[in-house]
Design an enzyme around this catalytic site. Sequence first.
Site, PDB file in Angstrom:
ATOM      1  N   ASP A   1       1.010  -0.954   0.265  1.00  0.00           N
ATOM      2  CA  ASP A   1       0.007  -0.035   0.088  1.00  0.00           C
ATOM      3  C   ASP A   1       0.908   1.256   0.031  1.00  0.00           C
ATOM      4  O   ASP A   1       1.740   1.618   1.105  1.00  0.00           O
ATOM      5  CB  ASP A   1      -0.890  -0.002   1.226  1.00  0.00           C
ATOM      6  CG  ASP A   1      -1.759   1.284   1.300  1.00  0.00           C
ATOM      7  OD1 ASP A   1      -1.674   1.835   0.420  1.00  0.00           O
ATOM      8  OD2 ASP A   1      -2.328   1.324   2.527  1.00  0.00           O
TER       9      ASP A   1
ATOM     10  N   GLU B   1      31.151  11.208   5.528  1.00  0.00           N
ATOM     11  CA  GLU B   1      31.408  10.917   6.701  1.00  0.00           C
ATOM     12  C   GLU B   1      30.394  11.452   7.613  1.00  0.00           C
ATOM     13  O   GLU B   1      29.919  12.460   7.710  1.00  0.00           O
ATOM     14  CB  GLU B   1      32.522  11.812   6.911  1.00  0.00           C
ATOM     15  CG  GLU B   1      33.667  11.606   6.397  1.00  0.00           C
ATOM     16  CD  GLU B   1      34.785  12.571   6.389  1.00  0.00           C
ATOM     17  OE1 GLU B   1      34.542  13.760   7.188  1.00  0.00           O
ATOM     18  OE2 GLU B   1      36.025  12.714   5.778  1.00  0.00           O
TER      19      GLU B   1
ATOM     20  N   GLU C   1      28.514  11.848  10.915  1.00  0.00           N
ATOM     21  CA  GLU C   1      28.441  11.807  12.244  1.00  0.00           C
ATOM     22  C   GLU C   1      27.133  11.281  13.064  1.00  0.00           C
ATOM     23  O   GLU C   1      26.182  11.852  12.439  1.00  0.00           O
ATOM     24  CB  GLU C   1      29.000  13.293  12.661  1.00  0.00           C
ATOM     25  CG  GLU C   1      30.231  13.442  12.280  1.00  0.00           C
ATOM     26  CD  GLU C   1      30.900  15.038  12.019  1.00  0.00           C
ATOM     27  OE1 GLU C   1      32.144  15.316  11.997  1.00  0.00           O
ATOM     28  OE2 GLU C   1      29.997  15.941  12.245  1.00  0.00           O
TER      29      GLU C   1
ATOM     30  N   GLU D   1      33.850  12.049  18.222  1.00  0.00           N
ATOM     31  CA  GLU D   1      33.922  13.046  17.589  1.00  0.00           C
ATOM     32  C   GLU D   1      34.039  14.304  18.473  1.00  0.00           C
ATOM     33  O   GLU D   1      34.261  14.245  19.677  1.00  0.00           O
ATOM     34  CB  GLU D   1      32.723  13.323  16.654  1.00  0.00           C
ATOM     35  CG  GLU D   1      32.946  13.234  15.341  1.00  0.00           C
ATOM     36  CD  GLU D   1      34.130  14.181  14.756  1.00  0.00           C
ATOM     37  OE1 GLU D   1      34.123  15.486  15.333  1.00  0.00           O
ATOM     38  OE2 GLU D   1      34.450  14.126  13.587  1.00  0.00           O
TER      39      GLU D   1
ATOM     40  N   GLU E   1      31.760   9.092  15.043  1.00  0.00           N
ATOM     41  CA  GLU E   1      32.072   8.941  13.462  1.00  0.00           C
ATOM     42  C   GLU E   1      32.479   7.755  13.136  1.00  0.00           C
ATOM     43  O   GLU E   1      33.660   7.302  13.593  1.00  0.00           O
ATOM     44  CB  GLU E   1      32.906  10.150  12.858  1.00  0.00           C
ATOM     45  CG  GLU E   1      32.991   9.901  11.422  1.00  0.00           C
ATOM     46  CD  GLU E   1      33.958  11.187  10.657  1.00  0.00           C
ATOM     47  OE1 GLU E   1      34.774  11.124   9.994  1.00  0.00           O
ATOM     48  OE2 GLU E   1      33.336  12.495  11.230  1.00  0.00           O
TER      49      GLU E   1
ATOM     50  N   HIS F   1      30.273  15.270   5.591  1.00  0.00           N
ATOM     51  CA  HIS F   1      30.738  15.703   4.689  1.00  0.00           C
ATOM     52  C   HIS F   1      30.886  14.539   3.548  1.00  0.00           C
ATOM     53  O   HIS F   1      31.235  13.567   3.795  1.00  0.00           O
ATOM     54  CB  HIS F   1      32.397  15.844   5.462  1.00  0.00           C
ATOM     55  CG  HIS F   1      32.397  16.804   6.435  1.00  0.00           C
ATOM     56  ND1 HIS F   1      33.195  16.721   7.540  1.00  0.00           N
ATOM     57  CD2 HIS F   1      31.371  17.917   6.761  1.00  0.00           C
ATOM     58  CE1 HIS F   1      33.006  17.597   8.340  1.00  0.00           C
ATOM     59  NE2 HIS F   1      31.748  17.933   8.118  1.00  0.00           N
TER      60      HIS F   1
ATOM     61  N   ARG G   1      38.735  23.734   6.606  1.00  0.00           N
ATOM     62  CA  ARG G   1      37.721  23.057   6.932  1.00  0.00           C
ATOM     63  C   ARG G   1      36.551  24.134   7.093  1.00  0.00           C
ATOM     64  O   ARG G   1      35.305  23.695   7.377  1.00  0.00           O
ATOM     65  CB  ARG G   1      37.806  22.291   8.228  1.00  0.00           C
ATOM     66  CG  ARG G   1      38.825  21.056   8.020  1.00  0.00           C
ATOM     67  CD  ARG G   1      38.831  20.305   9.430  1.00  0.00           C
ATOM     68  NE  ARG G   1      39.897  19.191   9.194  1.00  0.00           N
ATOM     69  CZ  ARG G   1      40.034  18.051   8.744  1.00  0.00           C
ATOM     70  NH1 ARG G   1      38.717  17.821   8.118  1.00  0.00           N
ATOM     71  NH2 ARG G   1      41.013  17.449   8.736  1.00  0.00           N
TER      72      ARG G   1
ATOM     73  N   GLU H   1      35.639  17.520  -1.168  1.00  0.00           N
ATOM     74  CA  GLU H   1      34.765  17.220  -0.139  1.00  0.00           C
ATOM     75  C   GLU H   1      33.838  18.323   0.116  1.00  0.00           C
ATOM     76  O   GLU H   1      34.171  19.734   0.558  1.00  0.00           O
ATOM     77  CB  GLU H   1      35.660  17.121   1.331  1.00  0.00           C
ATOM     78  CG  GLU H   1      34.948  17.005   2.463  1.00  0.00           C
ATOM     79  CD  GLU H   1      35.870  16.976   3.705  1.00  0.00           C
ATOM     80  OE1 GLU H   1      35.329  17.114   4.768  1.00  0.00           O
ATOM     81  OE2 GLU H   1      36.844  17.306   3.571  1.00  0.00           O
TER      82      GLU H   1
ATOM     83  N   ARG I   1      31.194  19.953   2.174  1.00  0.00           N
ATOM     84  CA  ARG I   1      30.902  19.846   3.646  1.00  0.00           C
ATOM     85  C   ARG I   1      29.794  20.408   4.208  1.00  0.00           C
ATOM     86  O   ARG I   1      29.307  20.204   5.516  1.00  0.00           O
ATOM     87  CB  ARG I   1      32.068  20.516   4.435  1.00  0.00           C
ATOM     88  CG  ARG I   1      33.478  20.257   4.192  1.00  0.00           C
ATOM     89  CD  ARG I   1      34.469  20.900   4.614  1.00  0.00           C
ATOM     90  NE  ARG I   1      34.526  21.427   6.239  1.00  0.00           N
ATOM     91  CZ  ARG I   1      34.736  20.254   6.963  1.00  0.00           C
ATOM     92  NH1 ARG I   1      35.574  18.937   6.580  1.00  0.00           N
ATOM     93  NH2 ARG I   1      34.907  20.462   8.336  1.00  0.00           N
TER      94      ARG I   1
END
Length: 500
Positions: A76, A155, A157, A241, A249, A298, A369, A388, A390
């Site tokens: 359904d 990644e 977390e 972390e 992580e 990330h 970062r 990457e 983020r």
Amino acid sequence: MSSQPIHEARVAVSVEPGSYRIKRPGSADEVIELIKQHNIQIIDLKFTDLPGLWHHFSITLPEVHADLFSAGIGFDGSSIRGFQEIHESDMLLRPDPTTAFVDPAFNTPTLSIICDVMDPVLRQSYTRDPRYVARKAEDYLRQTGLATTCYFGPELEFFIFDSIRFGQDQHSGYYYVESSEGEWNSGRDEGAYGGGNLGYKPRYKEGYFPVPPHDTLQDIRSEIALTLLRVGIQVEVHHHEVATAGQNEIDMRFAPLTRMADNVMMYKYICKNIARKHGKVATFMPKPLFADNASGMHCHQSLWRNEENLFYDAKGWALTSQLCRWYIGGLLKHAPALMAFCAPTTNSYKRLVPGYEAPVNLVMSQRNRSAAARIPMYSDAPNARRVEFRCPDPSANAYLAFSAMLMAGLDGIENKIDPGDPLDRNIYELSPAEAEHIPQVPGSLEEALSALAMDHAFLKKGDVFTDDVIQTWLNYKRKREVEPVKLRPHPWEFYLYFDI
């Protein structure tokens, strides 16, 4: 953050011969063999709703036959978020035999299989099935002739708490998080918890890589990692972390887009169930704690043509190719719209604020970062070169978020979008005059949805995201999430305004 570059050859370790089965079945016959090998009694069929949660139902062995993998089995669809209306509720699930795994959450020997959702009237894949969107994104990539594979290495977390309580009605509202690791418990009399207070609570923003006794979750993370290996997901590293109160992580090795989205669903499922087994609770809510780091996702990504990494250039900035930088240009240009899929909750924007390592600035950098898009510099190997991104967080539906990022990157390549000059300084230390020229991600889910409503042509190329998917997403998020949160008083408003 992963301490190792992705895309480099590794050998999966094994405690005992055959204890980790990284290879998954590839056909219905191999699924049948797996059933016999593990004395399976129940087959569990899993699929993903539009917001990104798994649903399931189970069948017995006599129902497992060749037609199950071709014709499918009915359910359904009107009871699933973002799917069908009541007058068009009949839907089909078609199990994908390549996704079968022995399910670690059940006592009864159970084989779980991830399914594709089918429209029984049209006899084709259902447009609002997130997994179908991901498969179309990979098909579109190949059709462009640019690359054969898009690899993702997210990644994720998450927090593991001792307990969580929450509720809200017409006259009250609250949430209460508890963790024996919480810095706020440094003065608590813990006699009622089996002994005196032993201290060793990770301080706010100082939970990165502490050894036991600060890190109380090593064994649970190890159990999760080994379980992931057993179901066919290769794990690279796990650790505590930055935040207090049990932020963790566990990093999976990269995989092609749809396969990695499957892995993300399995990852969340296993984390939640192993935490529950230990009397704890895992959450992928981005910002469950005030005044400490939030949980991000990330996303490392790269385009390959067979065995060649198209993001590498030995003479390029940060060893990246022009194609890679155009890809980044697409991510940055379309980032406001991408956030509707990559940071898709009202809580996401409690994370996307300056500070707390939040990547709110839409610039590229190497190593930095604080930038939305960065080039990790752990290795100068050609296979390790990737971008990457983020901004995403783990509340995202991985199928939709990965697909949207790929489509934005491909649009950047097609239109040769310049990502701008790299910014390798600490963005949070820029002067106001310098900072005011740096674009940022939206400040709320409502703003991100408005950006998606204005900017989604890039998603529709190759019919990857159809109009009904985009419109259903916008309507669902506005009516079921943005508006209900707007209507309810916030506890802090009483502090600010009760005596006004």
